[in-house]
Write an enzyme that holds these catalytic residues in place. Structure first.
Site, PDB file in Angstrom:
ATOM      1  N   GLY A 113      17.035 -13.462  -3.739  1.00  0.00           N
ATOM      2  CA  GLY A 113      16.279 -14.718  -3.812  1.00  0.00           C
ATOM      3  C   GLY A 113      16.219 -15.261  -5.232  1.00  0.00           C
ATOM      4  N   ASP A 114      16.051 -14.351  -6.199  1.00  0.00           N
ATOM      5  CA  ASP A 114      16.030 -14.757  -7.616  1.00  0.00           C
ATOM      6  C   ASP A 114      17.376 -15.360  -8.012  1.00  0.00           C
ATOM      7  OD1 ASP A 114      13.556 -13.469  -7.618  1.00  0.00           O
ATOM      8  OD2 ASP A 114      14.356 -11.623  -8.490  1.00  0.00           O
TER       9      ASP A 114
END
Length: 341
Positions: A295-296
């Site tokens: 997600g990062d």
């Protein structure tokens, strides 16, 4: 080309202690996959036990720092990104500084004399991860550090600012200060829902800064928790994304765009009351190493094109590319050069 210092991140710098563990280990510490929590007393022995029982890797982490490092890797212009957070004066802190410099990120850490650098246990089972963060020094960030002229200069220089929701537990004053600056100076301010516990237990702090957010990132679990916390009575991610994008704004200069990832399912982008779906790059199960940092990395890839004023389709495509690279490696790491055009 991205100009120097165009993108600033603020957050909790943590050293990831990553290992493939087993179900027994997860249940011993009451951990769920695809979740992120703050360590309680019962979790404190976990870090040593991981190191003694499993083969561990130490990787510079922390959600915002991961996204900034990935954005830096994608743009390839040295010093295009900056990052602010708090570490301890210790070996882990030195490791983090070295790591960030190598990545080309301009870091300005507040260094705490007495408290050790924060760590995050990354427990991987079947490619899925569970995160247990022991913030330590990261928890000691103070707005006074941000207000120092040499640090505030990074805020002044940046045109885009990104902060993961995790920082709401540490320094909401710093977030508010930067958010108000962004609104007053027509800059783009973005945040991440980051974890179900943020949407549940830091709801007031999150709501206070939401009007300033031009982009809101998150995944499907966080979006559903946000909906539940606000009693919206819907589990439909597309509906939730639209509702978040329509939350009142502090400044009318930019509309709000919500971007929700759903693992292997399409990315949901909500703007102007409408939703667009973008398919992700599917990966055969045997190529998946771990989802830590996926997600990062998506946010980092997305921001790398946003700062170059590319259309939203390109931003999502870059986000999907970066996430796809990261899940084929351990932790939030990447090859020397991106292969994205």
């Amino acid at each position: 080309m991205a100009s120097e210092g165009i993108l600033l991140g603020m957050g909790n710098p943590l050293l990831d202690i990553s290992a493939v563990v087993d179900e027994e280990f997860l249940s011993k510490y009451d951990l769920k996959l695809n979740n992120a929590i703050l360590a309680e007393d019962k979790h404190l022995p976990l870090y040593d036990e991981m190191a003694s029982k499993f083969s561990v890797e130490y990787i510079a982490g922390g959600a915002t720092q991961n996204s900034i490092r990935v954005a830096q890797w994608m743009v390839q212009t040295p010093g295009a990104t900056s990052y602010i957070g708090s570490i301890g004066k210790d070996n882990f802190g030195e490791e983090m500084k070295k790591n960030s410099k190598q990545a080309g990120v301009n870091v300005h850490y507040y260094e705490h004399e007495a408290v050790p650098t924060g760590t995050c246990g990354v427990c991987v089972v079947g490619g899925e991860r569970s995160l247990v963060a022991n913030l330590s020094a990261a928890n000691c960030y103070k707005v006074e550090h941000l207000k120092k002229p040499e640090n505030w200069a990074f805020v002044e220089k940046a045109k885009y600012i990104y902060i993961a929701g995790f920082f709401l537990t540490v320094s909401p004053e710093s977030i508010q200060l930067v958010a108000e600056h962004a609104a007053a100076n027509n800059k783009i301010f973005s945040m991440n829902l980051s974890a179900p516990f943020i949407c549940e237990f830091f709801k007031d702090a999150q709501e206070k800064v939401l009007p300033y957010m031009d982009y809101v990132f998150g995944n499907e679990t966080e979006a559903r928790t946000f909906s539940k916390a606000h009693e919206w009575e819907t589990d439909n991610v597309e509906e939730i994304a639209i509702k978040i994008s329509q939350w009142p704004k502090a400044s009318g200069t930019h509309k709000r765009i919500t971007v929700i990832t759903q693992g292997a399912d399409p990315v949901v982008v909500a703007e102007d009351g409408k939703v667009k779906l973008f398919p992700v790059i599917l990966l055969p199960k045997e190529k998946l190493v771990d989802t830590n940092g996926a997600g990062d990395a998506f946010v980092g890839g997305f921001l790398s094109q946003l700062v170059q004023e590319k259309p939203i389709e390109e931003c999502v495509r870059a986000g999907c590319y970066a996430a796809n690279v990261i899940i084929q490696r351990s932790g939030c790491t990447y090859p020397e050069k991106p292969d994205f055009n």
